[in-house]
Design an enzyme around this catalytic site. Structure first.
Site, short mmCIF file in Angstrom:
data_model
loop_
_atom_site.label_atom_id
_atom_site.label_comp_id
_atom_site.label_asym_id
_atom_site.label_seq_id
_atom_site.Cartn_x
_atom_site.Cartn_y
_atom_site.Cartn_z
N ARG A 1 19.03 38.31 65.03
CA ARG A 1 17.74 38.92 65.41
C ARG A 1 16.70 37.85 65.69
NH1 ARG A 1 17.62 42.29 59.92
NH2 ARG A 1 19.86 42.11 60.29
N LYS B 1 28.16 32.94 54.07
CA LYS B 1 29.04 34.11 54.00
C LYS B 1 30.21 33.82 53.06
CE LYS B 1 28.49 35.88 58.73
NZ LYS B 1 27.89 37.16 58.35
N1 BES Z 1 27.21 38.24 62.84
C1 BES Z 1 26.83 38.96 61.69
C2 BES Z 1 27.14 40.45 61.79
C3 BES Z 1 28.58 40.84 61.78
C4 BES Z 1 29.23 41.11 60.60
C5 BES Z 1 29.24 41.03 62.96
C6 BES Z 1 30.53 41.55 60.61
C7 BES Z 1 30.54 41.45 62.97
C8 BES Z 1 31.19 41.72 61.80
C9 BES Z 1 25.32 38.84 61.46
O1 BES Z 1 24.76 37.65 61.83
C10 BES Z 1 25.10 39.00 60.00
O2 BES Z 1 25.53 38.15 59.29
N2 BES Z 1 24.43 40.07 59.61
C11 BES Z 1 24.16 40.32 58.24
C12 BES Z 1 22.77 40.86 58.12
C13 BES Z 1 22.28 40.96 56.72
C14 BES Z 1 22.11 39.57 56.13
C15 BES Z 1 20.99 41.71 56.72
C16 BES Z 1 25.18 41.34 57.74
O3 BES Z 1 25.53 42.25 58.48
O4 BES Z 1 25.67 41.17 56.63
MG MG Z 2 24.79 36.22 60.33
#
Ligand code: BES
Ligand code: MG
Ligand code: ZN
Length: 513
Positions: free
Chosen positions: A362, A288
Site C-alpha cells: 500500500r 514474515k
Molecule cells: N504480499 C503480502 C500479501 C500476501 C500474502 C499476498 C499472502 C499473497 C499471499 C503483503 O505485502 C502483506 O504482507 N500483507 C500483510 C498485511 C498486514 C501486515 C496488515 C498480510 O496480509 O499479512
Molecule cells: Mg508484505
C-alpha cells in the site's frame, strides 16, 4: 505459430490430430461432423452402456484410426469433455481446451484442428458469442500448454509451442467474428505468458533493476513508451513510500512508467493501470514467518499483469490511450531498513505512520496513485497481491474488488466473468476508512486483523480521491499451488487479460465510464 479459422468439412480436415469438444452424453453431437475413420469408435462410445467417456468437464480420451495412417485423414482424435450444456460458458470452454492443451504439451502434439459443439452458449449476446467462444478456445489451448522450464536442465528445459491451430467453423457461422476472436486470443495468451514468466522468475534474477530491464525490452518489442524514475529522482518526485520500502535492500527501487499511445485514441482521458511490483516480500523488519516465504517472489504479479496488459493493447492496436505505473521494490530487513513506527510524508502531503513494514504494498501503491493525478485519468485501476486477509475472505477462486465508483466496479465484475478472472465486490464504507486514522501521523498503514483486505483498500482510497478508481486484490489468484486445466502450478498471470479487455473495451467504446 499459425492460428486460422477454416470451414468444417470432415472430408477435408488438414491436421493429423483433431480435438473435439463433447458435451455430457454427447449431446449436440452431429454425426455428419465425425472425422473419417472414427465413426465406429464413436458409435461404441455413443452407446451409453459401453461408453467409458461421458463428456464430463475436463474428461479426456484419445482415439486412433488406422485409416488416418494410410490416408490424408486424421489418425488421432482427442475427445475432451465440456460438461453439462446448461453450464457451458466461456470458462468451461477455456478449461476443456486447457485440458487438451496440457495433453498436447505432454505428448508434443503441435499441430491440431479443433471442433467445438454446435449450439448457443447461454448468457452471451448473439453478436459477441462467436468472437468470445473462439477466443476462449484458443486461450485455453495455449495457456493449458504453458510451462515455465527456464530453470530446468536437459530435456525438461525444452519449450513446447503450437505450430498450427485450426479452429473449425460450421456453415452459417460469422467467420469474421471468429477470426477476430482467434487474433485477440493469440495476443491475450501471449501476454498472459509474459506475465507468468515474470512472476515465476526467482527474485535473485528479478530484482527491481532487472524488472526495469525487462520492462524496457518489452516496451521496445511491443511499441510502448517507457520512463523510469529511480535514485535521486524518486526523492524529487516525493515517492516516499517507494523509498521507505526499498531502503532495506541493496537492490535499488524504481518507478516504471509505460505508455501506449495509439494512432487514434478514442478515449479523451487516459486509462491508468497501476501494478504492485515487490520483487520479494520478506516483510522487512516485521519479518514474515519462514514457511512459504519463497512464494513471495510472486509479490510483483500485479506489476507483471500491468506490463503485460499494455503490451497486449499495443499488439492489438487498440484505440485506447493507456498508462501503466509499476512501482518496483524489494522488501528486506537490514540496518538501513524502515522500522515499525517510522513516519513518512506522501506527495499529497498526508503523513503515514508505518506500523508494520510488511504492509509495504500500500505504501508503494500510494506513490503511484498520487502520481496518477498528473494524467487527469478517465479511470485508474490498480492490481496488487495486497493482503492475506483477501485470501481468507474469498479463497483462491475470486479476487477482491473495491473502489469509489460503482459503475466502474460493475463493469469490471462483468468483464471478469468473460475472461474467467473472477472478481467480486467488497464494501468500502466510511467506518473502514476511519480505522486508518493515525495516532502520530495522519494515517497509519495497518489497523487490526479484521477486514484486512478492506482496510488496505481504505488506505489506498486516501490517495485515489480525484478520479474514478478500482482496486483488485489478487493475493489469492496470482499463483496456484493446485494446477488447474489452463493454469499449471505457479504464476497464473491473473488480471493481465482482464486489464487488456478493459482497456480494449474502453477504446472500442463498448464501455463508457
Ligand atoms: N504480499 C503480502 C500479501 C500476501 C500474502 C499476498 C499472502 C499473497 C499471499 C503483503 O505485502 C502483506 O504482507 N500483507 C500483510 C498485511 C498486514 C501486515 C496488515 C498480510 O496480509 O499479512
Ligand atoms: Mg508484505
Ligand atoms: Zn507484499
Amino acid at each position: 505459430m499459425k492460428i486460422a479459422v477454416n470451414m468444417l468439412q470432415p472430408e477435408k480436415l488438414k491436421t493429423k490430430t483433431i480435438i473435439m469438444g463433447v458435451l455430457n452424453n454427447f449431446e449436440n453431437l452431429n454425426k455428419s461432423e465425425i472425422p473419417p475413420g472414427f465413426e465406429k469408435q464413436l458409435e461404441i462410445l455413443l452407446d451409453s452402456k459401453n461408453s467409458d467417456f461421458k463428456g464430463k468437464l475436463n474428461e479426456i480420451m484419445v482415439l486412433y484410426s488406422s485409416m488416418g495412417i494410410k490416408t490424408k485423414h486424421p489418425y488421432r482424435l482427442i475427445l475432451v469433455g465440456l460438461g453439462d450444456p446448461q453450464d457451458l460458458f466461456l470458462e468451461s470452454i477455456r478449461e476443456g481446451c486447457g485440458t487438451a492443451g496440457n495433453l498436447c504439451n505432454d505428448k508434443n502434439i503441435d499441430s491440431i484442428g479443433i471442433i467445438i459443439p454446435a449450439g448457443r452458449i447461454t448468457r452471451l449476446p448473439r453478436k459477441e458469442e462467436l468472437f468470445l467462444v473462439s477466443s476462449a478456445v484458443v486461450e485455453g489451448l495455449i495457456l493449458g500448454a504453458y510451462r515455465f522450464n527456464k530453470y530446468k536442465s536437459g530435456k525438461d528445459k525444452s519449450d513446447f509451442k503450437f505450430e498450427n491451430i485450426i479452429v473449425y467453423a460450421r456453415s452459417g457461422s460469422d467467420i469474421p467474428s471468429m477470426r477476430k476472436g482467434i487474433n485477440y486470443a493469440d495476443v491475450s495468451s501471449e501476454i498472459t505468458a509474459v506475465a507468468r514468466d515474470l512472476s515465476n522468475t526467482p527474485s535473485n534474477d528479478l530484482t527491481p533493476g532487472e524488472l526495469v530491464k525487462r520492462a524496457r525490452s518489452i516496451a521496445r518489442k511491443y511499441g510502448l513508451k517507457i520512463k523510469v524514475i529511480t535514485g535521486d529522482s524518486l526523492e524529487q518526485n516525493q515517492m516516499s513510500g517507494i523509498i521507505a520500502v526499498g531502503k532495506g535492500s541493496s537492490n535499488p527501487p524504481s518507478m516504471i512508467i509505460l505508455e501506449y499511445v495509439p494512432k487514434r485514441a478514442r478515449n479523451p482521458k487516459p486509462v491508468v493501470f497501476v501494478g504492485k511490483a515487490v520483487t520479494f516480500d520478506s516483510g522487512g523488519i516485521s519479518l514474515k514467518p519462514g514457511a512459504n516465504m519463497a512464494l513471495m517472489k510472486h509479490d510483483m504479479s500485479g506489476g507483471a499483469a500491468v506490463i503485460a496488459s499494455l503490451a497486449g493493447l499495443a499488439k492489438l492496436g487498440a484505440p485506447v490511450h493507456a498508462v501503466g505505473l509499476i512501482p518496483a521494490v524489494e522488501n528486506l530487513p537490514s540496518g538501513t531498513a524502515t522500522r515499525p513506527g517510522d513516519v513518512i510524508t506522501s506527495k499529497t502531503g498526508k503523513s503515514i505512520e508505518i506500523l508494520n513494514t510488511d504492509a509495504e504494498g500500500r505504501l508503494i501503491l500510494a506513490d503511484a496513485l498520487a502520481y496518477a493525478n498528473r494524467y487527469e485519468p478517465g479511470i485508474v485501476v490498480d492490481v496488487a497481491t495486497l493482503t492475506g486477509a483477501c485470501v481468507v475472505a474469498l479463497g483462491t477462486h475470486t479476487a477482491g474488488l473495491m473502489g469509489n465508483n460503482e459503475k466502474l466496479l460493475d463493469a469490471i465484475v462483468k468483464l471478469s466473468e468473460q475472461t474467467g478472472e473472477r472478481v467480486w465486490k467488497l464494501p468500502l464504507w466510511k467506518p473502514y476508512r476511519n480505522e486508518m486514522t493515525g495516532d502520530t501521523a495522519d494515517i497509519k498503514n495497518v489497523s487490526g486483523r479484521e477486514g484486512g483486505a478492506i482496510t488496505a483498500a481504505a488506505f489506498l482510497l486516501e490517495f485515489a480521491e480525484k478520479y474514478k478508481w478500482a482496486h483488485i486484490d489478487i493475493a489469492g489468484m496470482a499463483w496456484t499451488e493446485k494446477p488447474a486445466p489452463y493454469k499449471p502450478k505457479g504464476a497464473t498471470g491473473f488480471s493481465a487479460r482482464l486489464l487488456m479487455a478493459l482497456g480494449n473495451n474502453i477504446g472500442e467504446q463498448k464501455l463508457k465510464l
